[in-house]
Design an enzyme around this catalytic site. Structure first.
Site, PDB file in Angstrom:
ATOM      1  N   ARG A 178       1.254  -1.160   0.035  1.00  0.00           N
ATOM      2  CA  ARG A 178       0.047  -0.256  -0.441  1.00  0.00           C
ATOM      3  C   ARG A 178       1.401   0.832   0.078  1.00  0.00           C
ATOM      4  NH1 ARG A 178      -3.412  -2.534  -1.492  1.00  0.00           N
ATOM      5  NH2 ARG A 178      -5.477  -2.986  -0.931  1.00  0.00           N
TER       6      ARG A 178
ATOM      7  N   GLU B 147      -2.992   7.946  -4.038  1.00  0.00           N
ATOM      8  CA  GLU B 147      -3.617   6.725  -4.854  1.00  0.00           C
ATOM      9  C   GLU B 147      -5.265   7.273  -5.911  1.00  0.00           C
ATOM     10  OE1 GLU B 147      -2.830   3.091  -4.950  1.00  0.00           O
ATOM     11  OE2 GLU B 147      -3.720   1.639  -6.157  1.00  0.00           O
TER      12      GLU B 147
ATOM     13  N   HIS C  60      -1.439   0.067  -9.771  1.00  0.00           N
ATOM     14  CA  HIS C  60      -2.255  -1.000  -8.906  1.00  0.00           C
ATOM     15  C   HIS C  60      -2.315  -2.225  -9.808  1.00  0.00           C
ATOM     16  CE1 HIS C  60      -4.561  -1.111  -4.583  1.00  0.00           C
ATOM     17  NE2 HIS C  60      -3.340  -2.095  -5.088  1.00  0.00           N
TER      18      HIS C  60
HETATM   19  C1  DGY Z   1      -5.965  -6.047  -2.776  1.00  0.00           C
HETATM   20  O1  DGY Z   1      -6.437  -7.006  -3.076  1.00  0.00           O
HETATM   21  O2  DGY Z   1      -6.058  -5.169  -1.334  1.00  0.00           O
HETATM   22  C2  DGY Z   1      -5.117  -5.618  -3.521  1.00  0.00           C
HETATM   23  O3  DGY Z   1      -4.778  -4.325  -3.383  1.00  0.00           O
HETATM   24  C3  DGY Z   1      -5.394  -5.328  -5.328  1.00  0.00           C
HETATM   25  O4  DGY Z   1      -6.041  -6.180  -6.133  1.00  0.00           O
END
Ligand code: DGY
Length: 329
Positions: A242, A271, A295
């Site tokens: 993240r 983001e 992402h």
């Molecule tokens: C998640 O599933 O948390 C990813 O970052 C996006 O698919």
């Protein structure tokens, strides 16, 4: 009773088909493959018993109020659930689920390794160079990169994804493994001879540092100016976890000063913005030694279908009076 389920964005169809078959589900899908405007989201969730949410949608008190007191469940179409106000949901007795899946962990592990290779072998840079007609003659020192073979990878967070990265790199590229986590991972240690260390030691020893922690108050800016200074000048930082786990402005400064060799990022602090503050001349996109993806680490059809099925399985368990398999505690 019929449960009204609102899906905040089109998702791959397998889960949708499962929900459509359920006799006690009344399904409504935001019928576009784009982010639903907030005002429309507030309007459309009204009366929903269950929201199947995408991680770009903030599921906070405002949305819970807009839905109404009958809202019983938020099923997130993501492994992460930092878009959901868990505290608020708990207060209201709303069940929250996420969509962890093995396929997704493999996809993200593969993407992480792809970013490492892109950096080490300068793939993006050399592709641009070649396309621009700059390749005039082979040279012993032309665009030198670095090898992964035999180097040290440092893993921050040794869950499914972190472990997947380690297995690939240890088995495939003879890499030494150092890692840190809130607790040790004996299986990983046994299988790959991974050595458990403090964060500082992992940063100091690694040629590639890869982040695999969830976003929590304790992991926000886990990697900042101080931690970046601990890394080798020749090391690369990879973030497929993240964005806010890294202090992005500190990272840009560190890259500009040559304190580390490069960064591969799939996630960003603000983001979908790549630059939180366009006025400060600290923009990742101006740097040669970074590789940026939007992402998409889990963006394979296999994974996105798996997430669709898992979100649906959670909802179906709930409407059948069972505890959903991926209930967030
Ligand atoms: C998640 O599933 O948390 C990813 O970052 C996006 O698919």
């Amino acid at each position: 009773m019929k449960y009204k389920v609102f899906v905040t964005r089109e998702i791959p169809d397998e889960g949708i088909k499962m929900l459509k078959k359920a006799s006690n589900v009344k399904l409504e899908v935001y019928e576009h493959d784009k982010k639903i405007p907030r005002a429309e989201l507030k309007r459309r969730v009204k009366g929903a018993d269950i929201i199947l949410s995408i991680l770009t949608e903030k599921m906070d008190a405002e949305i819970m109020n807009a839905a109404g007191p009958q809202l019983k469940m938020i099923a997130n179409y993501a492994v992460g659930f930092n878009n959901i106000d868990i505290k608020e949901a708990k207060l209201r007795g709303i069940t929250v689920t996420n969509a962890p899946n093995e396929q997704g962990a493999e996809s993200v592990a593969e993407h992480t390794v792809a970013l490492m290779f892109a950096l080490a072998k300068r793939i993006v840079e050399t592709d641009k160079f070649t396309r621009a007609g700059k390749y005039k003659s082979w040279g012993p020192q032309l665009l030198l990169g670095t090898d992964l073979w035999g180097k040290t990878v440092g893993i921050i967070g040794s869950g499914q994804i972190g472990s997947g990265v380690v297995h690939r790199l240890h088995n495939g590229f003879n890499m030494k493994v150092v890692y840190t986590d809130i607790k040790r991972n004996p299986e990983l240690e046994k299988e790959t001879n991974a050595k458990y260390h403090s964060l500082a030691q992992v940063l100091k020893q690694s040629d590639f540092v890869s982040l695999h922690v969830p976003l929590l108050p304790s992991t926000r800016h886990l990697i900042g100016a101080k931690q970046l200074k601990m890394m080798k000048k020749t090391a690369f930082l990879i973030n497929t976890a993240r964005g806010p786990v890294v202090d992005e402005k500190a990272l840009v400064r560190s890259l500009m000063r040559g304190e580390i060799a490069g960064a591969g990022l799939d996630v960003y602090e603000c983001e979908p913005l790549i630059d939180c503050d366009p006025n400060d001349n600290l923009d990742l996109r101006t740097l040669q030694n970074v590789v940026l993806t939007p992402h998409t680490a889990s963006a394979t059809l296999e994974t996105r279908q798996a997430m669709s099925r898992i979100a649906a399985q959670n909802i179906l368990a709930f409407v059948r009076g069972k505890i959903p398999p991926n209930k967030v505690k």
